[in-house]
Design an enzyme around this catalytic site. Structure first.
Site, PDB file in Angstrom:
ATOM      1  N   TRP A 158      58.608  44.229  14.025  1.00 16.96           N
ATOM      2  CA  TRP A 158      58.369  43.760  12.654  1.00 16.96           C
ATOM      3  C   TRP A 158      59.643  43.265  11.974  1.00 16.96           C
ATOM      4  O   TRP A 158      59.840  43.479  10.787  1.00 16.96           O
ATOM      5  CB  TRP A 158      57.776  44.852  11.765  1.00 16.96           C
ATOM      6  CG  TRP A 158      56.634  45.614  12.328  1.00 16.96           C
ATOM      7  CD1 TRP A 158      56.585  46.946  12.541  1.00 16.96           C
ATOM      8  CD2 TRP A 158      55.376  45.091  12.739  1.00 16.96           C
ATOM      9  NE1 TRP A 158      55.371  47.296  13.068  1.00 16.96           N
ATOM     10  CE2 TRP A 158      54.610  46.173  13.202  1.00 16.96           C
ATOM     11  CE3 TRP A 158      54.814  43.807  12.776  1.00 16.96           C
ATOM     12  CZ2 TRP A 158      53.311  46.018  13.688  1.00 16.96           C
ATOM     13  CZ3 TRP A 158      53.525  43.650  13.265  1.00 16.96           C
ATOM     14  CH2 TRP A 158      52.789  44.754  13.710  1.00 16.96           C
ATOM     15  N   ARG A 204      63.552  47.039  -2.789  1.00 23.96           N
ATOM     16  CA  ARG A 204      62.265  47.321  -3.399  1.00 23.96           C
ATOM     17  C   ARG A 204      62.042  46.470  -4.660  1.00 23.96           C
ATOM     18  O   ARG A 204      60.956  45.976  -4.917  1.00 23.96           O
ATOM     19  CB  ARG A 204      62.323  48.778  -3.833  1.00 23.96           C
ATOM     20  CG  ARG A 204      61.068  49.504  -3.927  1.00 23.96           C
ATOM     21  CD  ARG A 204      61.328  50.943  -3.595  1.00 23.96           C
ATOM     22  NE  ARG A 204      61.431  51.117  -2.153  1.00 23.96           N
ATOM     23  CZ  ARG A 204      61.751  52.241  -1.569  1.00 23.96           C
ATOM     24  NH1 ARG A 204      62.034  53.297  -2.299  1.00 23.96           N
ATOM     25  NH2 ARG A 204      61.804  52.327  -0.279  1.00 23.96           N
ATOM     26  N   TRP A 258      37.281  33.465  -9.629  1.00 25.65           N
ATOM     27  CA  TRP A 258      37.208  32.548 -10.767  1.00 25.65           C
ATOM     28  C   TRP A 258      37.118  31.100 -10.308  1.00 25.65           C
ATOM     29  O   TRP A 258      36.524  30.265 -10.987  1.00 25.65           O
ATOM     30  CB  TRP A 258      38.439  32.709 -11.671  1.00 25.65           C
ATOM     31  CG  TRP A 258      38.596  34.067 -12.270  1.00 25.65           C
ATOM     32  CD1 TRP A 258      37.612  35.001 -12.485  1.00 25.65           C
ATOM     33  CD2 TRP A 258      39.809  34.660 -12.723  1.00 25.65           C
ATOM     34  NE1 TRP A 258      38.144  36.135 -13.051  1.00 25.65           N
ATOM     35  CE2 TRP A 258      39.492  35.950 -13.224  1.00 25.65           C
ATOM     36  CE3 TRP A 258      41.150  34.234 -12.780  1.00 25.65           C
ATOM     37  CZ2 TRP A 258      40.456  36.812 -13.737  1.00 25.65           C
ATOM     38  CZ3 TRP A 258      42.096  35.083 -13.309  1.00 25.65           C
ATOM     39  CH2 TRP A 258      41.745  36.357 -13.779  1.00 25.65           C
ATOM     40  N   GLU A 291      58.593  47.337   3.404  1.00 28.31           N
ATOM     41  CA  GLU A 291      59.697  47.917   2.621  1.00 28.31           C
ATOM     42  C   GLU A 291      59.248  49.164   1.871  1.00 28.31           C
ATOM     43  O   GLU A 291      59.588  49.362   0.710  1.00 28.31           O
ATOM     44  CB  GLU A 291      60.316  46.867   1.679  1.00 28.31           C
ATOM     45  CG  GLU A 291      61.340  46.049   2.428  1.00 28.31           C
ATOM     46  CD  GLU A 291      62.362  45.338   1.557  1.00 28.31           C
ATOM     47  OE1 GLU A 291      62.923  45.961   0.643  1.00 28.31           O
ATOM     48  OE2 GLU A 291      62.579  44.139   1.820  1.00 28.31           O
TER      49      GLU A 291
END
Lengths: 429, 254
Positions: A202, A289, A383, A409
């Site tokens: 990853w 973050r 919508w 993360e």
């Protein structure tokens, strides 16, 4: 809240000062205060969170324009082909977006963390994949080198990172995601070099990265205290970059497995101290973050901005669909969520810049904005109706892109657990 | 000659904004509306910066007239590569009434003061579409002018200007010092890169008032009324030529 606890426990005479004034004292120590306005009575008032310095405003405008003109035309094709266009990558460097906090002496822009956050948000409004590339480079790679690099390492890498080299951060493995510190990649010491064996999974940016920051354990018997950060150049023998994943979203951001087969890394390529890698990883991820929060925020806003004009145009039963009360209530609700996410993100960023505790707030920002992005994109498709479900409109891409926000993360569950730990401590006295 | 180029930039309502007229028909709504640098002014700045990069000139000085907000526009020009800025402070009613005649007087005064080799302006502003400031500035200075420039080249102490005119392209060679106005195809303005935005913070912007330059900015014009363009009305389809003739006669057109 933590700071309040500190005042009381110090038995400070300043307890009688109102809370706002105490904040003023801290605020004046921040390196980049927002412009404060004074009223006629000479009282300093606190500007809203969405106040930017002139530099920050100019950056935001410049990136907005650049993203609309130089990235938007490529977004659909990049998503379809699961590949980042080279021209986009080159122009990101040219614009100075890959070295926002790097000093001018290393060819960087020399700006601040908050500027990075604004840049990531603006990029994400157009393409969250490009935003994450920029986020990882700025908040993880560049920060690690700037904070921990020796003069020689900084000299060698920082000017390349700001000019033409992408970096990758390698922590996760097939068997260790949230449980990051149980990583198995091993670095064995020999004389003045290490031999790294193992594999990573990853890894974002891997397809284009010229340098990899690899977390490997030099001493498994010491547990996580053996984790060390190694600088591994792309062309090092034994480093194999696997085929990129075929993903649901963020498709133009490359995500690859890596294999280390007796990769020889000199001792001088250790970043920071041996056995301190776990600390660096946690520290950087706390900041990263906020970057991800900015990405999710931009994603939600970009999706929303592409949808509302349609609702104002589209008519059913003789009126704009925007004018149906059911629609208005949903739209207002989503707009509120996005605004709340924005305030959480900006506040976390300002706290970090002010050198104040920010980890709980950063977790809140990331957790919340990822949820908001999910809600927003889901509602936007509804919508838009049928057209929202087709690839001819950009909405479905935002819907696919947002899901990773609750996963990478630091998963949502991890964020919540971290927040709970802080909350628990707050009631300790 | 100083090798210095003076570039005028105007802060206008952004081209993408939908313009609205105030309910009292006095002027256009500007409060809270997005403003940016006039697109033709961007092209002017780009040309000057390019000339400096080619080492044809030494310094690019950017000028803007108006209230505090025009500093933003000057900074953007500095971020594109201009060396320093001059903010000519004009506020309130004076700013509302500021037009090409006043601006050209200011530009002429500054061109003399700065001993400019060239004055480069956008051909017109997208708010008033006057297309006069460049020409008036040249006349006040008694300098040659190369307007609607789509290509510029320095040839010794002369300039060759390819001009876009109704019939096509016209090439003229003019002496320096001169006034140039930039047309659309002169160049593609660069983005202000983030490092350049940071560098622009350190560049100087001088503050002057029109009076300091000996310029009288009283306007000779008074705006009576501003109206939106008439709404386009639906057309009418007719079946035969006779019908058409009848309708046209009815409408008093023939």
């Amino acid at each position: 809240m933590a700071p309040l606890v500190r005042i009381f426990s110090k038995s400070c005479r300043q307890i009688c000062r109102p809370w706002g004034a105490c904040q003023a004292g801290w605020r004046s120590r921040s390196t980049h205060p927002a412009t404060e306005t004074s009223t006629d009575q000479g009282v300093v008032s606190f500007p809203p969170l969405q106040t930017f310095s002139e530099e920050e405003s100019m950056m935001k405008e410049a990136v907005k324009k650049y993203a609309q003109e130089r990235i938007a035309p490529f977004v659909s094709k990049m998503d379809e082909n699961s590949a980042m266009d080279q021209e986009v990558l080159t122009s990101l460097f040219e614009q100075g977006l890959m070295g926002i906090e790097i000093e001018p002496e290393y060819n960087g822009t020399g700006s601040t963390f908050f500027s990075s956050i604004l840049v990531i948000e603006e990029l994400a409004k157009v393409d969250p994949s490009v935003a994450v590339l920029c986020d990882i480079q700025n908040t993880l790679i560049n920060t690690l080198f700037s904070n921990l690099g020796t003069a020689a390492q900084k000299e060698h890498y920082l000017s390349r990172l700001s000019t033409d080299m992408v970096g990758s951060f390698c922590l996760s493995e097939a068997e260790s995601g949230s449980d990051a510190f149980s990583l198995k990649t091993r670095a064995e010491k020999h004389k003045d070099y290490y031999i790294i064996n193992g594999s990573k999974m990853w890894i974002s940016n891997a397809e284009h990265a010229g340098v990899f920051l690899v977390m490997a354990n030099v001493d498994p018997s010491a547990g996580y205290k053996g984790i060390t950060c190694f600088i591994v150049d792309r062309d090092t023998e034994g480093l194999e970059i696997g085929k990129k994943e075929n993903k649901l979203g963020l498709r133009s951001s490359s995500t690859c497995p890596l294999n280390f087969d007796n990769v020889k890394v000199p001792e001088k390529n250790i970043l920071g101290q041996i056995g301190h890698g776990y600390k660096y990883a946690i520290g950087m991820l706390n900041e990263g973050r906020i970057g991800i929060a900015a990405q999710m925020l931009g994603l939600a806003q970009g999706c929303f901005d592409n949808t509302i004009p349609y609702t104002r145009q589209r008519k059913q039963f003789g009126q704009r669909i925007f004018d149906f009360q059911g629609m208005q209530h949903q739209i207002a609700h989503v707009a509120t969520q996005i605004e709340a996410g924005r305030l959480l993100t900006y506040n976390a960023a300002r706290l970090k810049e002010a050198g104040r505790p920010f980890i709980k707030e950063a977790c809140m920002a990331k957790y919340f904005t990822a949820e908001v992005a999910s809600l927003t994109t889901s509602k936007c498709i509804e919508w838009m109706g049928g057209v929202g479900f087709t690839k001819d409109y950009p909405i479905e891409k935002y819907y696919r892109d947002c899901k990773i926000g609750t996963i990478y993360e630091g998963t949502t569950n991890i964020q919540l657990s971290t927040m709970a730990k802080f909350i628990d401590k707050e009631y300790d006295h | 000659m100083s090798g210095r180029v003076l570039v005028g930039v105007k802060r206008v309502i952004d081209y993408a904004v939908k313009i609205r007229v105030k309910p009292d028909n006095s002027c256009v709504v500007t409060d809270g509306v997005k403003h940016s640098m006039n697109p033709f002014c961007e092209i002017a700045v780009e040309e000057a910066v390019k000339m400096k990069e080619k080492k044809l000139i030494k310094e690019v000085v950017v000028v803007s007239c108006g209230p505090q907000q025009v500093m933003e526009t000057i900074r953007t020009a500095l971020a594109m590569g201009a060396d320093r800025g001059i903010h000519v402070e004009v506020t309130g009613k004076d700013y509302e009434n500021l037009g090409p005649l006043q601006v050209s007087k200011i530009m002429a005064a500054l061109a003399k003061k700065e001993e400019a080799l060239l004055v480069i302006l956008g051909k017109q502003a997208i708010d008033d579409d006057c297309n006069q400031t460049g020409q008036m500035t040249a006349a006040l200075l008694d300098w040659p002018q190369g307007t609607f420039a789509s290509e510029l080249s320095m040839e010794g102490d002369k300039i060759k200007v390819v001009r876009e005119i109704d019939g096509g392209l016209e090439t003229v060679k003019i002496n320096t010092p001169a006034v140039i106005t930039a047309d659309l195809r002169l160049n593609t303005p660069r983005y202000a890169t983030l490092p350049n935005i940071m560098k622009a913070k350190k560049k100087k912007i001088a503050n002057v008032k029109p009076a300091d330059l000996g310029v009288d900015i009283t306007s000779r014009l008074e705006v009576l009324r501003v109206d939106e363009p008439a709404q386009r009305e639906a057309g009418v389809k007719v079946e035969t030529v006779d019908d058409l003739m009848a309708r046209l006669k009815e409408a008093g057109r023939i």
